[in-house]
Design a protein around this motif. Sequence first.
Motif, PDB file in Angstrom:
ATOM      1  N   GLU A 150       0.868  -1.182   0.000  1.00 18.33           N
ATOM      2  CA  GLU A 150       0.000   0.000   0.000  1.00 18.33           C
ATOM      3  C   GLU A 150       0.902   1.228   0.000  1.00 18.33           C
ATOM      4  O   GLU A 150       1.637   1.463   0.963  1.00 18.33           O
ATOM      5  N   LEU A 151       0.854   2.001  -1.067  1.00 25.14           N
ATOM      6  CA  LEU A 151       1.675   3.207  -1.181  1.00 25.14           C
ATOM      7  C   LEU A 151       0.820   4.429  -0.904  1.00 25.14           C
ATOM      8  O   LEU A 151      -0.185   4.650  -1.576  1.00 25.14           O
ATOM      9  N   ASN A 152       1.198   5.210   0.093  1.00 26.73           N
ATOM     10  CA  ASN A 152       0.522   6.467   0.417  1.00 26.73           C
ATOM     11  C   ASN A 152       1.499   7.600   0.134  1.00 26.73           C
ATOM     12  O   ASN A 152       2.197   8.062   1.032  1.00 26.73           O
ATOM     13  N   LEU A 153       1.515   8.009  -1.115  1.00 27.17           N
ATOM     14  CA  LEU A 153       2.492   9.005  -1.548  1.00 27.17           C
ATOM     15  C   LEU A 153       1.844  10.357  -1.826  1.00 27.17           C
ATOM     16  O   LEU A 153       2.545  11.344  -2.010  1.00 27.17           O
ATOM     17  N   GLY A 154       0.531  10.393  -1.873  1.00 29.18           N
ATOM     18  CA  GLY A 154      -0.140  11.641  -2.204  1.00 29.18           C
ATOM     19  C   GLY A 154       0.040  11.971  -3.679  1.00 29.18           C
ATOM     20  O   GLY A 154       0.698  11.250  -4.431  1.00 29.18           O
ATOM     21  N   ILE A 155      -0.524  13.063  -4.087  1.00 27.77           N
ATOM     22  CA  ILE A 155      -0.450  13.462  -5.500  1.00 27.77           C
ATOM     23  C   ILE A 155       0.965  13.921  -5.857  1.00 27.77           C
ATOM     24  O   ILE A 155       1.488  13.587  -6.913  1.00 27.77           O
ATOM     25  N   ASP A 156       1.593  14.672  -4.976  1.00 27.28           N
ATOM     26  CA  ASP A 156       2.898  15.259  -5.276  1.00 27.28           C
ATOM     27  C   ASP A 156       3.989  14.222  -5.459  1.00 27.28           C
ATOM     28  O   ASP A 156       4.882  14.389  -6.280  1.00 27.28           O
ATOM     29  N   TYR A 157       3.963  13.151  -4.687  1.00 29.43           N
ATOM     30  CA  TYR A 157       5.066  12.192  -4.688  1.00 29.43           C
ATOM     31  C   TYR A 157       4.711  10.867  -5.363  1.00 29.43           C
ATOM     32  O   TYR A 157       5.446   9.894  -5.245  1.00 29.43           O
ATOM     33  N   SER A 158       3.593  10.820  -6.091  1.00 29.26           N
ATOM     34  CA  SER A 158       3.186   9.581  -6.755  1.00 29.26           C
ATOM     35  C   SER A 158       4.193   9.145  -7.818  1.00 29.26           C
ATOM     36  O   SER A 158       4.203   7.980  -8.222  1.00 29.26           O
ATOM     37  N   ALA A 177       6.203   5.934  -6.988  1.00 26.82           N
ATOM     38  CA  ALA A 177       5.540   4.639  -6.775  1.00 26.82           C
ATOM     39  C   ALA A 177       6.267   3.510  -7.503  1.00 26.82           C
ATOM     40  O   ALA A 177       6.539   2.453  -6.921  1.00 26.82           O
ATOM     41  N   ASN A 178       6.575   3.703  -8.759  1.00 26.33           N
ATOM     42  CA  ASN A 178       7.234   2.642  -9.516  1.00 26.33           C
ATOM     43  C   ASN A 178       8.670   2.402  -9.058  1.00 26.33           C
ATOM     44  O   ASN A 178       9.195   1.305  -9.227  1.00 26.33           O
TER      45      ASN A 178
END
Length: 195
Positions: free
Chosen positions: A51-59, A62-63
Amino acid sequence: MSSCFVFIFLLFQTSIYSQSISNLDRFYSLVDSASSLLLKDLGDAKKINLELNLGIDYSIFANQVRGKLLRAGKEIVKTDSSSENTLTINFVIDNCFVGYSEPEKDGVFGDFLTERSIELLGNYFISNQSQVKDFKLTVKDTINVEDVEEVENRSFPFTQGELPPEPFFSSLLEPIVAIGAAAVTIFLFFSVRSK
């Protein structure tokens, strides 16, 4: 002849710096380091529910996290699969920060340099452990002030930092030294010639 060549070489020698690494690439490196910390704590677990919770700025990262886990031999399973052998991981990036120190001259006639500080803050939780693990990763290096716009990425505001203004007196010193040296040279030339 060789002393003339050495003199010309020293006269035209400029400081050579390698191309500065972009702030975004530095952040990728820090996310990679945070993923390595996560892998160390995962141990031998093969199946994970990430589960990645990175928000919009840090998405954008993700990869990077997924790729690091996959390259380490971990199998990322879907949320709906509930198996005893599957660990749930919650990975969070709280903040990314870029800061610059006050610019300083590199020698009398050198360029302005600044210390760049890049910081990544976040945490992760692994379902078989009882605590949330925080991480704060920082990388510092020195870059040319002229390169600041090149290392920042306007598409990602978190890669931009505030650069303090150049000091007034150090930018004033260079022309004063050049004019003073020229004045002394002219004075000595005419005073020696008149005698």
